[in-house]
Scaffold this active site. Structure first.
Site, PDB file in Angstrom:
ATOM      1  N   CYS A   1     -50.363 -34.694  -0.164  1.00 26.87           N
ATOM      2  CA  CYS A   1     -51.455 -35.096  -1.065  1.00 26.87           C
ATOM      3  C   CYS A   1     -52.835 -34.764  -0.485  1.00 26.87           C
ATOM      4  O   CYS A   1     -53.705 -34.241  -1.186  1.00 26.87           O
ATOM      5  CB  CYS A   1     -51.386 -36.601  -1.329  1.00 26.87           C
TER       6      CYS A   1
ATOM      7  N   VAL B   1     -55.558 -32.574  -2.468  1.00 26.18           N
ATOM      8  CA  VAL B   1     -56.739 -33.212  -3.064  1.00 26.18           C
ATOM      9  C   VAL B   1     -58.012 -32.479  -2.658  1.00 26.18           C
ATOM     10  O   VAL B   1     -58.932 -32.294  -3.468  1.00 26.18           O
ATOM     11  CB  VAL B   1     -56.805 -34.700  -2.681  1.00 26.18           C
TER      12      VAL B   1
END
Length: 523
Positions: A152, A156
């Site tokens: 993640c 991101v």
């Protein structure tokens, strides 16, 4: 106090009076919990139809998802290639999760590294981590390929793996020609099966996309088999066996069997077995490629058709009777090889077993959850057994899964089929269904044990026993070596199901002179 002559494990130890006293004081003095009556009333409410309707109305919350995240699947895919080190561009905690998740399922050490992105990398990007990480991983663990995926954090902030790996090679972290396939695997979309698909497509693209000039479909006389996210090691072995018995020349693309089931013989193997780089480079020359779990291999299918120019057969996962028949007949058609007597006899034994057990499985209701192809194959086999798949939940499913499931159900049980499908729902939804629309059994991974406990807490008559088939299986040993594909896998599943039914019958009829009217030796 423990007695050295009578060392107790945790659950009997906590039944000692001193532990009961400690836990009671902790609960009374520090937990500030609600009154017992309030807890009991809330529990009962969560088993009601009213709560089920509220539960199914929620949109912005997932509770106990029946899936894991993308990089987990990418790691498993990479482990299936010879001397390959899975490398995750992200935080150390994520990789610790992947390694422990697989370690608890396979009971094996799992080789996987991270470039340990922290706060500074989250602000300024992780290129330095990539350069240092690739150099260190190559020097320390001496792989012949490093397969890179993301978590993640990297996704991101928008880290570009292609650019970062290229810059790492320019900086001399690894040689320019050193194989470093990659896949972007954001954890906040898709699931572990998506990650497997992305990584396989990344590896296939790395070795073949720019090297198709001398490739010719069918020139090597082989067929390729792509397993998808598969954690039953017996399935790899049964596919090998069936192809060898047919005399088929084939390549199984991504095979982690050896590295995830190494013997205890005094030699540690960080790498063992797996698909070779040469097999991947040669894969476009095959007659075609068969996807063993096509519902989740979306990007892989596009690579095969658009880049390798393979006419991919439209098959389902080879589970149960008919789907295994379809698989073997397609292999025979593609290769010109006959299906041998050994497999025909194996099929006959399965049919005999199905006949023997039909009495006990007919009409029994099973609710199941799991990955897209697994739930389709198992639902199909339950219908072949005369059982009733009452609820099928697949959080990794989507419109493709729903469409294929509905078509299969219509073809297999066109009259009065009551199977309910739940795509993008979680195990908290599933829990409500077990209370309000009680089946006889549920089938799924280890997390279902908490649902079984909850149903039992309401009363023995509400209990829905769990049959452990799927991934992960944390609380039982050695099931990962079992088989669910082919006729052999169908025999294993059938044995598991019918004996669970018989065990439940014994459990319901074992009270002496009260319920033991049918407590018989003959079943």
């Amino acid at each position: 106090m423990q007695d050295i002559e009578d060392i107790k494990q945790s659950y009997p130890l906590f039944q000692n009076e001193e532990y009961k006293d400690v836990l009671a004081r902790k609960k009374g003095d520090y937990e500030n919990g609600h009154p017992v009556d309030t807890v009991d009333d809330t529990f009962i409410w969560t088993t009601s139809v009213e709560y089920k309707e509220l539960n199914f109305a929620r949109e912005a919350l997932t509770v106990n998802p029946a899936k894991a995240c993308q990089p987990l699947g990418a790691v498993l895919c990479a482990l299936g290639f010879e001397k390959t080190l899975p490398y995750v561009h992200g935080s150390q905690g994520c990789v610790a999760y992947f390694r422990t998740y697989f370690n608890r399922h396979f009971k094996e050490p799992i080789a996987c590294v991270s470039d340990s992105m922290t706060e500074d990398a989250a602000v300024f990007g992780g290129q330095k981590n990539m350069i240092d990480g690739l150099e260190n991983a190559k020097a320390l663990y001496k792989p012949e390929m490093i397969a890179v995926s993301t978590t993640c954090m990297a996704e991101v902030i928008g880290d570009d793996l292609n650019a970062f790996i290229g810059n790492a090679k320019k900086a001399g972290a690894v040689a320019e020609e050193f194989p470093t396939p990659f896949a972007h695997t954001p954890s906040f979309v898709g699931s572990h099966v998506t990650g497997w698909d992305n990584m396989f497509e990344g590896i296939g693209r790395y070795f073949t996309l720019n090297y198709m000039e001398d490739k010719e479909v069918g020139s090597n006389g082989k067929i390729n088999l792509v397993p998808g996210f598969e954690t039953y090691l017996g399935n790899f072995r049964v596919i090998h066996r069936m192809m060898q018995e047919m005399g088929v020349d084939y390549s199984l693309l991504s095979d982690p069997t050896e590295v995830l089931d190494t013997p205890a013989d005094g030699e540690y193997r960080m790498y063992s077995g797996g698909t070779t780089q040469d097999e991947m480079k040669d894969a476009p020359n095959a007659i075609t490629t068969i996807l063993l779990q096509p519902l989740h291999l979306v990007k892989t299918a596009k690579l095969l058709t658009n880049t390798w120019h393979h006419d991919v057969p439209k098959l389902d996962i080879p589970m149960g009777l008919e789907l295994t028949d379809n698989f073997l007949m397609e292999v025979a058609r593609l290769t010109g090889k006959e299906i041998p007597d050994s497999l025909a006899k194996e099929r006959g034994r399965l049919v005999d077993m199905m006949t023997d057990s039909h009495t006990w499985l007919h009409g029994k209701k099973f609710a199941l959850y799991g990955d897209p192809d697994f739930t389709l194959g198992l639902t199909k086999f339950l219908l072949e057994l005369g059982a009733e798949p009452s609820h099928v939940l697949c959080q990794s499913g989507g419109k493709r899964w729903e469409k294929r499931m509905k078509k299969m159900l219509q073809e297999s049980a066109p009259v009065n089929n009551q199977t309910q499908l739940f795509s993008r729902h979680d195990l908290w939804h599933f829990r409500s269904l077990m209370f309000t629309e009680k089946p006889d059994f549920m089938i799924g991974n280890s997390y279902g044990k908490f649902i079984q406990r909850d149903t039992l807490h309401k009363g023995k008559e509400f209990e829905v026993p769990l049959i452990r088939i799927g991934f992960p299986i944390f609380d039982r040993h050695h099931l990962h070596r079992s088989t669910t594909m082919g006729y052999e896998g169908a025999m294993t599943i059938l044995t598991t199901l019918v004996n669970a039914v018989l065990e439940r019958m014994d459990d319901d009829t074992r009270l002496m002179a009260q319920t033991d009217f049918n407590y018989d030796l003959v079943r």
